[in-house]
Design a protein around this motif. Structure first.
Motif: not given
Length: 76
Positions: A65-76
């Protein structure tokens, strides 16, 4: 444009959360996460949703989850 990453928590296989009378917390969390995602997308915010409690890659074969979120380009 604001990009959103949603993790409603729990995992279908590893951690269903509280369970009683045929109801599982994981299913409720996913339903809410999907409604939030749909609402945000209707407003115009692109979203990515992953339901997993594999926060740091400790469960092999599950999304990190953390790696996917950090690599997703999401702002929040």
């Amino acid at each position: 444009m604001l990009r959103i990453f949603i993790n409603p928590g729990h995992d279908m296989d590893l951690d269903p959360g509280a369970c009683a009378n045929g109801i599982r917390e994981v299913d409720i969390a996913l339903a809410i996460g999907e409604k939030v995602k749909k609402t945000m997308e209707v407003i115009g915010y692109p979203c990515q949703l992953i339901q997993s409690d594999n926060l740091n890659g400790e469960a092999e074969g599950k999304p990190n989850v953390c790696a996917t979120a950090n690599n997703s380009g999401a702002d929040i």
